[in-house]
Design an enzyme around this catalytic site. Structure first.
Site, PDB file in Angstrom:
ATOM      1  N   TYR A 143      -1.966  -0.729  10.285  1.00 36.15           N
ATOM      2  CA  TYR A 143      -2.083  -1.058   8.862  1.00 36.15           C
ATOM      3  C   TYR A 143      -0.782  -0.727   8.130  1.00 36.15           C
ATOM      4  CZ  TYR A 143      -4.001  -1.008   4.111  1.00 36.15           C
ATOM      5  OH  TYR A 143      -4.226  -1.252   2.783  1.00 36.15           O
TER       6      TYR A 143
ATOM      7  N   SER B 291       0.864  -1.177   0.000  1.00 39.10           N
ATOM      8  CA  SER B 291       0.000   0.000   0.000  1.00 39.10           C
ATOM      9  C   SER B 291       0.895   1.220   0.000  1.00 39.10           C
ATOM     10  CB  SER B 291      -0.868  -0.013   1.256  1.00 39.10           C
ATOM     11  OG  SER B 291      -1.417   1.275   1.474  1.00 39.10           O
TER      12      SER B 291
END
Lengths: 632, 280
Positions: free
Chosen positions: A515, A502
């Site tokens: 995350y 990501s």
């Protein structure tokens, strides 16, 4: 042409050997498989002997009557006397026709050629006297000398910068052709030091470690030890006449009518150091029934990618064979019935290669995608399906993944598996790997995409939260890479792993500590693994999408807030992502491109690219951004 | 008095129903005449001529035809791309006919999806539209805000794996109101839309703006209100990698308290509904 065929004792590994006499030479022909099945003739290149095909032949033998022969002057075949003038394409055509008549007197054969075998194959497929004897032709790494001659002429007569570049490029790649034209020297080198060092050189260039490779014990016994054969120095010395007898003559005055009237499958290794892909640019002009395939490999694909070759050859041959139910189809392919059958066969053959820009590359490959019930995973599964790949869709959402599989089948995936597995469950992943290995073989492309979102301050994130995120986002990727990547490496035929990281992997943020940590780990894992697997022809890419309109926002967890507030934030985040509206299809496209180009780190959206630039050139700014409150 | 109102409404509904039937008949007749090589412009002209021959003089919008990947609105950015092009139909290509004639003062607006030859994916899209027709009706009967219904339809499409293609329509609408228009001898159209119908929509929009509702059913804030009584031409449009399918038909919304009366499809005897019934 005098023809004499003498069956002899069974050769090694169940191959039946016989000798076929043509003119003054004796050819050594080996056969595998049931002679009642369609015949596939494999022709080897330079400096090889028929053993170069052993791994491919073994895979094909279950379904076909496989025939290999040593080209004159190579392996077990005798050499013409004198050598000069004994290797012209005309004489090689005599040899091929003699072999074809001996092994398959009534039915046309399917021809497969590698390197000089393919150069010869083009000759056989384009001369009149072989018409009717060839049902299909698979060409690997060997252009027609006539086409090559026209290719050069065309670029010489219209020397645009591009044309000149292509000429110079191929000219540089052909260095060995000039060397082979010098008298005596090549023979001396091959019979001396080069012949001794060749196996090692080949191993290093093709990354095919000897002994450790083939999956089956039989293959190991036959394939790894028998190639290159001890006849190599003589083969290579004789084979130099292939170049001297043909190249200058054909390149100077190429035949004008070198049209292939049979279906042709062209397999182009993209990393071939001897032949440029540009050579085949206008091949449709010469072979109207052309199917193209590309393979990320170097020159000796019969050794380095036998499984993939065997699958493509099988598909192509079957597409050009009459239905097994129709016994008299081959003979009766005349009249309206025959016409309809031929049309039907043509259609089947065309369907072999899926449309779309990636059909050539991924057709028939086995692709596993995790997190395939929605979003990027689903779009990726669809994109591979559209390219004609066989798809394994994995997700813990059974309904969603079944839907993905159903739609993937509808848009062209020849085979689809929908598997309900939690990627964080190591045992389940092991079981899945076993199942896939039994049913589909080894995974060619692995996409570790499954991931969950978690937002909230670090001090409000519980141990449980951390465990959940790391289990899926990091351990899921570790299990995938270890289990499937391990099998990929053990097979030794290359492959590719894509991990979905990501933009959060390099852009810190106070809103996404858990995350971002998991994704940063995935990014680093990918880069390390890339280094480790590079030597085995396996590429690893980390894809960093950014804000993409997927379902991740509607299931993301928000720590440190009430259930009500969490729901509100989810809704708000979903709406924001919806407004941004970056489609997952574009990420899927980036993933396929990353595999084709073997890219290391792929930021996809503009914000992901921007964040990457910041993290590299203005990390202070990136840190300042990390302090901002997200608009939730 | 009440029965008089009901009677008037029944006549009005009959009028709309006959217009919608005529439009679907036209779509089926033209679809049956489509052959490989026919262009989108040809198909649009065929629809126009068929309807003109049956007395249609005015249009809500002129007939559209989309072939191949244009059925999924691939790469549509400006409204001009809606207009029929020279794209030729080929074997195995999906197509959509979208036509909105005004018949005796009653406008219809229908969408018809078909395919030249067998196409399993297209069949799947058509079959999956059924769930949308049911979802829309149920949620309108529940009087949920239009914007929320829109989001639910959107979610269903995502779950099914599709792209929401009505997002490419002007204002991203999934539906718009239709009303009777005056039967005039001369009724010009601008940019493919009948001026009469446009005027109706504009005046609805004006009134609606004052009262807090909109004649356009969109994902935006101005659709954040419960369904407004009247007739709505509803057009969910699915897209999947170069293949698209939609239906468009009229949903009647009333202010009745009885759920079944409060909303119903104008006509259940339409090609796509018959198709589902046969398949079931």
């Amino acid at each position: 042409m005098s023809l004499q065929s003498v069956p002899s004792a069974a050769g090694p590994g169940g191959a039946r050997e016989r000798r076929v006499r043509t003119g003054e030479v004796d050819l050594c022909v080996a056969e595998l498989g049931d002679p009642a099945r369609p015949t596939v003739v494999l022709v080897h290149g330079y400096p090889d002997s028929k053993e170069v095909w052993s791994l491919v032949a073994e895979s094909l033998a279950d379904r076909f009557h496989v025939v290999l022969y040593d080209v004159r002057g190579h392996g077990g075949s005798t050499a013409p006397k004198p050598l000069r003038g004994g290797f012209t394409l005309e004489k090689l055509t005599d040899d091929f026709l003699a072999v074809a008549d001996a092994v398959s007197p009534r039915r046309p054969v399917h021809l497969v050629g590698h390197d000089w075998g393919s150069v010869q194959g083009w000759e056989f497929a384009t001369v009149r006297r072989a018409s009717g004897r060839i049902a299909s032709f698979t060409s690997i790494s060997g252009p027609s000398l006539d086409h090559f001659g026209h290719w050069i002429k065309q670029r010489m007569t219209r020397p645009t910068p591009r044309a000149v570049g292509q000429l110079l490029g191929q000219g540089a790649k052909s260095w060995y052709v000039y060397l082979l034209h010098t008298p005596r020297l090549p023979e001396l080198a091959w019979r001396g030091p080069l012949g001794r060092r060749w196996p090692k050189l080949l191993e290093r260039a093709e990354k095919t470690p000897r002994g450790s490779r083939p999956t089956s014990a039989q293959g190991a016994a036959r394939g790894a030890e028998a190639y290159p054969t001890s006849s190599l120095p003589d083969d290579a010395a004789h084979g130099a006449w292939l170049y001297r007898d043909n190249i200058r003559a054909r390149l100077r005055s190429p035949r004008a009518d070198a049209h292939a009237r049979v279906p042709v499958q062209l397999i182009t290794p993209t990393g071939d150091p001897f032949l440029s892909e540009r050579l085949y640019e206008d091949l449709e002009r010469w072979a109207p029934q052309l199917v193209r395939r590309t393979l990320p490999a170097t020159h000796w694909v019969p050794r380095s990618r036998p499984d993939q070759l065997a699958r493509w050859i099988t598909d192509f041959v079957l597409a050009h064979e009459p239905d097994p139910d129709d016994e008299d189809d081959a003979a009766a392919a005349i009249g309206t019935v025959g016409k309809a059958r031929r049309a039907n066969r043509d259609r089947r053959a065309r369907e072999l290669v899926a449309s779309g820009p990636y059909g050539e590359r991924f057709g028939g490959q086995l692709v596993l995608v995790t997190g395939a019930a929605g979003g990027i995973g689903r779009a990726t599964a669809f994109a591979f399906a559209e390219a004609g790949a066989r798809v394994v869709a994995v997700d813990r959402d059974a309904e969603g993944v079944a839907r993905t599989a159903e739609m993937a089948r509808l848009i062209g995936a020849p085979q689809v598996w929908a598997e309900t597995v939690d990627v964080s469950d190591e045992e389940a992943m092991e079981k899945l790997a076993g199942k896939i290995a039994d049913e589909g073989g080894t995974v060619d492309v692995l996409v570790n995409n499954a991931g969950i979102g978690l937002s909230g301050p670090f001090l409000e994130t519980t141990t449980e939260d951390w465990k959940q995120v790391l289990d899926v986002n990091l351990w899921g990727v570790i299990h995938g890479c270890r289990i499937f990547g391990g099998r990929m490496a053990a097979r030794g035929q290359g492959g590719h792993i894509v991990n979905t990281a990501s933009a959060a992997a390099y852009q810190p943020s106070k809103a996404l500590p858990a995350y971002s940590t998991s994704k940063a780990a995935v990014l680093m894992l990918s880069e390390c693994l890339r280094a480790e697997l590079a030597g085995q022809g396996i590429g690893v890419s980390a894809v960093c999408p950014g804000f993409v309109n997927t379902g991740i926002t509607s299931t993301a967890r928000f720590t440190g807030v009430s259930a009500e507030e969490e729901k509100r934030r989810r809704k708000r985040a979903t709406r924001l992502y919806g407004l941004r509206n970056y489609p997952p299809e574009k990420v899927a496209d980036a993933i396929l491109r990353a595999v084709v180009r073997n890219e290391a780190v792929v930021p996809v959206t503009p914000e992901a690219r921007g964040a990457r630039l910041l993290s590299r050139f203005a990390p202070g700014t990136a840190r300042a951004i990390a302090r901002l409150d997200p608009p939730l | 008095m009440a029965s008089a109102v009901a009677g008037e409404r029944a006549t009005e509904l009959r009028g709309f129903r006959s217009a919608q039937r005529l439009a679907y008949e036209c779509a089926e007749a033209v679809a049956a005449r489509l052959r490989p090589g026919v262009t989108e412009r040809d198909a649009a002209r065929m629809q126009r001529e068929w309807l003109r021959a049956r007395g249609v003089r005015d249009w809500f919008h002129l007939p559209f035809a989309w072939f191949g990947d244009r059925t999924a609105f691939a790469g549509f950015r400006v409204p001009l791309q809606f207009f029929p092009t020279g794209r030729r139909l080929a074997e195995g290509m999906p197509f959509i006919l979208d036509l909105a004639p005004v018949y005796r003062g009653y406008p219809a607006d229908v969408g018809y999806s078909g395919c030249l030859g067998p196409h399993p994916l297209h069949d799947k899209l058509l079959a999956d539209l059924r769930a949308h027709r049911e979802l829309l009706l149920t949620e309108v009967r529940e009087r949920r805000p239009l914007r929320e219904i829109y989001e639910d339809v959107d979610r269903l499409m995502v779950r099914q794996g599709y792209e929401n293609r009505h997002r490419a329509y002007p204002f991203g609408v999934i539906a718009h109101k239709v009303d009777r228009v005056k039967d005039r001898r001369w009724s010009p159209h601008v940019f493919g839309f009948g001026t009469q119908a446009l005027r109706g929509l504009a005046s609805d929009a004006l009134h609606g703006h004052r009262d807090g509702w909109s004649p356009l059913w969109s994902p935006y804030r101005f659709s954040d209100h419960p369904p407004r009584p009247g007739l709505w031409a509803v057009e969910p449009h699915l897209g999947f990698r170069g293949t698209g399918a939609k239906f468009e038909e009229i949903l009647v919304v009333t202010d009745s308290r009885d759920p079944a009366e409060s909303a119903f499809w104008l006509d259940d005897d339409l090609p796509h509904v018959r198709r589902w019934a046969e398949g079931a």
